[in-house]
Design a protein around this motif. Structure first.
Motif, short mmCIF file in Angstrom:
data_model
loop_
_atom_site.label_atom_id
_atom_site.label_comp_id
_atom_site.label_asym_id
_atom_site.label_seq_id
_atom_site.Cartn_x
_atom_site.Cartn_y
_atom_site.Cartn_z
N PRO A 111 0.81 -1.21 0.00
CA PRO A 111 0.00 0.00 0.00
C PRO A 111 0.84 1.27 0.00
O PRO A 111 0.35 2.33 -0.36
CB PRO A 111 -0.81 -0.13 1.29
N ILE A 112 2.11 1.16 0.40
CA ILE A 112 2.89 2.38 0.49
C ILE A 112 3.45 2.75 -0.89
O ILE A 112 3.87 1.89 -1.64
CB ILE A 112 4.00 2.33 1.58
N PRO A 113 3.37 4.05 -1.22
CA PRO A 113 3.84 4.44 -2.55
C PRO A 113 5.35 4.29 -2.68
O PRO A 113 6.09 4.53 -1.73
CB PRO A 113 3.42 5.91 -2.65
N LYS A 114 5.76 3.91 -3.86
CA LYS A 114 7.18 3.65 -4.11
C LYS A 114 7.71 4.59 -5.19
O LYS A 114 6.96 5.20 -5.93
CB LYS A 114 7.39 2.21 -4.56
N CYS A 115 9.00 4.62 -5.24
CA CYS A 115 9.69 5.50 -6.17
C CYS A 115 10.77 4.67 -6.85
O CYS A 115 11.71 4.22 -6.20
CB CYS A 115 10.29 6.64 -5.37
#
Lengths: 589, 109
Positions: free
Chosen positions: A10-14
């Motif tokens: 669920p956590i946004p990634k880069c």
């Protein structure tokens, strides 16, 4: 360490754009958070950080700022220029290097904080619309603070500032985990969303770089030590992303280049699968792979030949001696050689280079000759993963891969390193040779072949000016050719069989002869009989003549009637004994 | 008395000290630095200096232009050599050494 197994984090990634790293972290760095990048001097921290910024600016349209505490902007630029990133093409509004070196003559007279610097950087972030930032390396700044309480306060300030400004940050620290100083910076690891450690260790005479994600809050990741290399393209992390393993099993067959071997395998290798050819040196492993290459090129399939011991011209010459001609394909570019001398680099480096070459060249077929050289170029521990990774990589891309490996015989093979290779590969062909009456011969057998019916035969591999051929093994009389019990039994059975066959033939000949002689024997018996009959007739005739003369002397008028008697008797006897023809013959005598 | 004596001594040797102090307004270290610097100047320089105070929140571009890492940062722009002092300037001796100022003799002597 929270290692959740969620596939869709669920956590946004880069995305860092560093091949392999985005795989093991399932999408890259935590977006808008701090990542702590630890490692000793020369461990590749700066390269990792720069590469993330360059990739972000170029492919993700995310401008970045590099805050350089340690090196000047010129050196950072030179560092970036040493890679093939074309970093100089990026404008200052895409990649900005803030030369924040602490001058050696700076005097510290009391406490300070980073508020001002962060305010200045924030101004730059706003004008550039920067999304990524690197602080390299923080220990320089912490050394200046000198006070653990202040260090902690400023680190927190920095981390909070990143979150506030929605910046994806990489904060490098010159630190190896396990070092005494590591303990005092444990709070940094705690405060970071993600902690990555870069390390380097000596394996044999090679330096092996390894990367490990020590922590990644709220995200699944691989926490293994993963080898990586620094090439002209930057950092390449060896990874097996789960997606690489998901590939469709093909039913298409790829010819081996030897008709009889295709027949033994039920049509050839499976497309996208791998095969291992093992054997002692000189057992024609390279020739078998050469035949495969020639066949592949003839079909117009791009082929990559990875060789460790010989160069392209040597390979071409050797194959040419058995009428395998690959030179023209090499010249036309259909066949590409990757000549990697074993001592040139470590296994992981070779693997990376091969992977890159595969990416670029996009071959349909790959030959690694011999894969044992790849294994030699590192320690046993990493060797396994190197070959595995290579084969998973090629399988995922649907590339048919042939590996050769030097082993003396299958018995010793079980105790040596390459054994696991045999579990990875789908088909295993073993070639051995045996010396007999001054001759060295090669025998080939298929040890295993996953998912295909295959022959259990042992064949003799014959190399000649006309090419490569496989024949059924010839068992010579009274001598065990293959040196195995099985063959010895087969031989005995054959000898026994031959003996029985000979007896039958002999008997048959006797019967035939007897049959042929029979009419002659009958003839001879008949003749004897006829002779006897003729003698008998003579005797009877003589007797009749005597009686007749005697009767004529007594009663001359009755002589006519008496004379008929012998003719009657003659007729009846001859009719009983022989047929009319033989009778005639007999009378003639 | 003593400032006047030093003033006579220093005037022919050196021009005025040009100082710039980078601060963040109302930050605790910045406030300390302003107070400490003013005290030092009064004590040792009298009016023989020019001080410019820059609030980086108002002029953030100066941070990158002048490579300011820490706040507060004091820069002696002239006379040469340019010197940089970071911190709240609580260590008076270090500040004097860095600025090249001979400490004023104690009033008793």
């Amino acid at each position: 360490m929270p290692t959740t197994k969620k596939q869709n984090s669920p956590i946004p990634k880069c995305l860092t754009g560093i091949s392999g790293f985005d795989d093991i972290t399932n999408g890259g760095l935590p977006r808008g958070r701090a990542t702590l990048l630890m490692g000793g001097t020369g461990s590749g921290k700066t390269v990792f950080a720069l590469q993330t910024l360059v990739n972000g600016a170029r492919t993700s349209r995310e401008p970045g700022i590099f805050v350089a505490f340690e090196e000047g902007a010129d050196r950072i630029n030179a560092n970036a220029a040493s890679f093939n990133w074309n970093a100089r093409e990026l404008g200052e509004n895409q990649l900005f290097i803030f030369d924040a070196r602490v001058r050696p003559d700076v005097v510290k007279a009391g406490e300070f904080d980073l508020k001002g610097m962060l305010a200045g950087i924030k101004d730059k972030v706003t004008t550039m619309k920067a999304k990524r930032i690197v602080f390299d390396s923080l220990d320089v700044l912490l050394n200046l603070l000198e006070n653990p309480a202040l260090e902690r306060r400023e680190v927190y300030r920095l981390f909070d500032w990143l979150v506030e400004n929605e910046l994806t940050g990489i904060i490098t620290m010159k630190l190896e985990a396990g070092q005494p100083a590591a303990g005092s910076y444990a709070f940094m690891q705690f405060h970071s969303e993600c902690v990555v450690q870069l390390g380097r260790r000596q394996v044999n005479r090679f330096s092996l770089r390894e990367l490990q994600v020590l922590k990644y809050r709220g995200s699944s990741h691989s926490d293994d030590q993963t080898p990586f290399v620094i090439l002209s393209s930057g950092i390449e992390v060896a990874s097996n992303s789960p997606s690489e393993l998901e590939h469709e099993a093909s039913t298409e067959r790829v010819p081996t280049g030897i008709a009889q071997l295709d027949e033994m395998l039920g049509g050839g290798y499976f497309r996208g699968n791998s095969a291992l050819i093992t054997g002692a040196p000189g057992t024609a492993k390279s020739i078998l792979s050469g035949a495969f290459i020639e066949a592949a090129c003839r079909r117009g399939e791009r082929t990559l030949y990875i060789t460790f011991d010989e160069n392209a011209s040597e390979v071409e010459r050797n194959l040419s001696s058995v009428s395998i001609e690959i030179g023209s394909y090499h010249r036309s570019g259909l066949l590409r050689f990757f000549v990697a001398r074993t001592e040139a680099a470590s296994g992981p480096v070779h693997l990376m280079k091969i992977k890159l070459l595969i990416e670029e060249f996009k071959p349909r077929c790959v030959v690694v000759d011999p894969v044992s050289a790849l294994i030699r170029a590192g320690d046993v521990e990493t060797a396994e993963t190197i070959v595995e990774r290579l084969l998973y990589n090629t399988q995922a891309k649907g590339i048919t891969t042939i590996c050769t490996s030097i082993v003396e015989d299958t018995a010793t093979l079980l105790g040596t390193t390459p054994i696991y290779v045999t579990t990875i590969t789908d088909t295993w062909i073993h070639v051995s040779y045996f010396i007999q009456s001054g001759e060295r011969n090669r025998s080939l057998s298929i040890v295993k072949s996953r998912g295909m019916g295959h022959s259990n035969r042992i064949c003799e591999l014959i190399l000649s000016d006309n090419g490569v051929a496989l024949n059924d093994v010839y068992v010579s009389q009274g001598e065990v050719v293959m040196g195995s019990l099985r063959w010895s039994r087969q031989l005995e059975e054959q000898a026994e069989h031959r003996q029985v066959k000979a007896e039958i033939e002999k008997m048959q000949r006797e019967i035939d002869k007897a049959k042929a002689e029979l009419p002659a024997q009958v003839d001879s018996l008949e003749r004897q009989l006829n002779i006897k009959q003729a003698k008998l007739n003579e005797l009877i005739a003589a007797q009749n003549a005597q009686e007749a003369s005697r009767t004529r002397q007594l009663k001359p008028e009755t002589g006519h009637t008496k004379s008929e008697m012998p003719s009657k008797g003659h007729k009846s006897t001859s009719g009983k004994t022989t047929g009319p023809r033989r009778h005639g013959k007999g009378e003639a005598q | 008395m003593s400032p006047q004596r030093r003033k006579k001594k220093t005037t022919p040797e050196n021009p005025k000290l040009m100082l710039r102090l980078y601060i963040v307004e109302n930050a605790i270290h910045s406030n300390h630095a302003i107070a400490n610097l003013k005290a030092i100047c009064t004590k040792h320089l009298a009016d023989h200096f020019k001080l410019e105070i820059v609030d980086v929140l108002n002029e953030p571009r100066q941070i990158i232009k002048y490579q300011i890492l820490a706040t507060p940062t004091l820069i002696k722009l002239s006379p040469e050599p340019v010197r940089t002092i970071i911190g709240d300037l609580s260590d008076e001796q270090k500040v004097l050494d860095a600025l090249g100022i001979m400490p004023a003799p104690p009033p008793s002597s």
